[in-house]
Design an enzyme around this catalytic site. Structure first.
Site, mmCIF file in Angstrom:
data_model
loop_
_atom_site.group_PDB
_atom_site.id
_atom_site.type_symbol
_atom_site.label_atom_id
_atom_site.label_comp_id
_atom_site.label_asym_id
_atom_site.label_seq_id
_atom_site.Cartn_x
_atom_site.Cartn_y
_atom_site.Cartn_z
ATOM 1 N N SER A 1 39.585 -46.642 -42.354
ATOM 2 C CA SER A 1 40.651 -45.728 -42.785
ATOM 3 C C SER A 1 42.037 -46.308 -42.498
ATOM 4 O O SER A 1 42.980 -46.075 -43.261
ATOM 5 C CB SER A 1 40.484 -44.339 -42.147
ATOM 6 O OG SER A 1 40.732 -44.387 -40.770
ATOM 7 N N MET B 1 36.073 -54.468 -33.910
ATOM 8 C CA MET B 1 35.458 -54.160 -32.620
ATOM 9 C C MET B 1 35.051 -55.390 -31.797
ATOM 10 O O MET B 1 34.249 -55.270 -30.868
ATOM 11 C CB MET B 1 34.236 -53.244 -32.823
ATOM 12 C CG MET B 1 34.572 -51.927 -33.500
ATOM 13 S SD MET B 1 35.941 -51.026 -32.720
ATOM 14 C CE MET B 1 35.108 -50.435 -31.245
ATOM 15 N N ASN C 1 47.384 -55.129 -33.566
ATOM 16 C CA ASN C 1 46.199 -54.281 -33.376
ATOM 17 C C ASN C 1 46.652 -52.827 -33.276
ATOM 18 O O ASN C 1 47.747 -52.543 -32.792
ATOM 19 C CB ASN C 1 45.500 -54.695 -32.069
ATOM 20 C CG ASN C 1 44.262 -53.855 -31.768
ATOM 21 O OD1 ASN C 1 43.416 -53.638 -32.640
ATOM 22 N ND2 ASN C 1 44.161 -53.362 -30.535
ATOM 23 N N HIS D 1 45.520 -49.233 -31.533
ATOM 24 C CA HIS D 1 44.634 -48.738 -30.463
ATOM 25 C C HIS D 1 44.872 -47.234 -30.289
ATOM 26 O O HIS D 1 46.026 -46.789 -30.272
ATOM 27 C CB HIS D 1 44.936 -49.476 -29.157
ATOM 28 C CG HIS D 1 44.053 -49.048 -28.037
ATOM 29 N ND1 HIS D 1 42.734 -49.454 -27.932
ATOM 30 C CD2 HIS D 1 44.270 -48.197 -26.999
ATOM 31 C CE1 HIS D 1 42.184 -48.877 -26.877
ATOM 32 N NE2 HIS D 1 43.093 -48.115 -26.283
ATOM 33 N N GLY E 1 44.796 -60.782 -23.445
ATOM 34 C CA GLY E 1 44.178 -59.705 -22.687
ATOM 35 C C GLY E 1 43.582 -58.654 -23.618
ATOM 36 O O GLY E 1 43.630 -58.782 -24.842
HETATM 37 C C1 GRF Z 1 40.693 -46.344 -34.912
HETATM 38 O O1 GRF Z 1 40.758 -45.209 -34.090
HETATM 39 C C2 GRF Z 1 41.332 -47.524 -34.245
HETATM 40 O O2 GRF Z 1 42.447 -47.189 -33.478
HETATM 41 C C3 GRF Z 1 40.223 -47.999 -33.346
HETATM 42 O O3 GRF Z 1 39.051 -47.856 -34.120
HETATM 43 C C4 GRF Z 1 39.259 -46.824 -35.079
HETATM 44 C C5 GRF Z 1 39.011 -47.428 -36.426
HETATM 45 O O4 GRF Z 1 39.046 -46.471 -37.454
HETATM 46 N N1 GRF Z 1 40.472 -49.328 -32.871
HETATM 47 P P1 GRF Z 1 39.054 -46.943 -38.971
HETATM 48 O O5 GRF Z 1 37.900 -47.928 -39.142
HETATM 49 O O6 GRF Z 1 40.373 -47.582 -39.251
HETATM 50 O O7 GRF Z 1 38.834 -45.703 -39.763
#
Ligand code: GRF
Length: 212
Positions: free
Chosen positions: A13, A90, A107, A109, A143
């Protein structure tokens, strides 16, 4: 026009939020590729709908992390990105890739860093009992979720939240924050000074998506 490559592992998303902002002309760049680390992701389907090339580098078929990373860096080099966006990717990137693209990887988060880095940031926030959480877009260093912060958006944490409800509330802000950060980067409006990211004024007088 900057060349943007997005790395994702799942739903996509945030990738879609960036791709949509590019389609609407709100970002001085184009998505030249989506790289996913496993087959069958919704992110890949969404890229297909936008005509964005998908590169699947299936982590599970590599015998070592370094073999996977070698393939990943080869794919990145072939795409010659100005900006690499980790959008729900991930895996922890190896230091070789981070050094090659230093200052050019961002990134998203789902917490207000430096609170709650790593996995299950929303669950960590609830377990700690904070009253405010949110999301952070940051440059990537070696990190975990520790690089210089580009921007943050916050949401309230309510007493009857569970991790899923809080994640949804934060996700809505991620979809504003990530395109905004990408737009700022692609307009050369971000400078890293130590740990601080400076946002330069816009000469054209145009607003980036999400800015006040
Ligand atoms: C999001 O909450 C992002 O911050 C985290 O993983 C989720 C990914 O959601 N790292 P999407 O795949 O972008 O829908």
């Amino acid at each position: 026009m900057k060349r943007i490559v997005v790395l994702a592992s799942g739903r996509g998303s945030n990738f879609l939020a960036v791709a949509s902002a590019v389609s609407r002309g709100m970002i001085n760049g184009r998505c030249v590729g989506l790289i996913v680390d496993r087959p069958g992701t919704l992110a890949a389907v969404r890229a297909g709908e936008h005509g964005i090339p998908v590169f699947t580098i299936d982590y599970s078929v590599f015998s070592t992390k370094s073999a996977y990373e070698e393939e990943l860096i080869g794919t990145l080099r072939s795409l010659a990105p100005d900006l690499v966006v980790l959008a729900g990717y991930m895996k922890i990137l190896g230091s070789g890739i981070i050094r090659e693209y230093v200052g050019r990887i961002i990134n998203i988060h789902p917490s207000l860093l430096p609170s709650f880095p790593g996995l299950d940031a929303q669950g960590q926030a609830l377990a700690y009992g904070v009253k405010v959480s949110g999301c952070t877009v940051h440059f990537v260093d070696e990190g975990t979720d520790s690089g210089p912060v580009i921007l943050q958006r916050c949401v309230p944490v309510l007493e009857d939240d569970d991790p899923g409800i809080l994640a949804e509330r934060i996700l809505a802000e991620e979809h504003i924050a990530l395109p905004e950060a990408v737009a700022l980067f692609c307009s050369d409006r971000l400078r890293i000074l130590g740990r601080t990211v400076i946002r330069l004024p816009d000469d054209s007088g145009e607003q980036v998506p999400g800015s006040l």
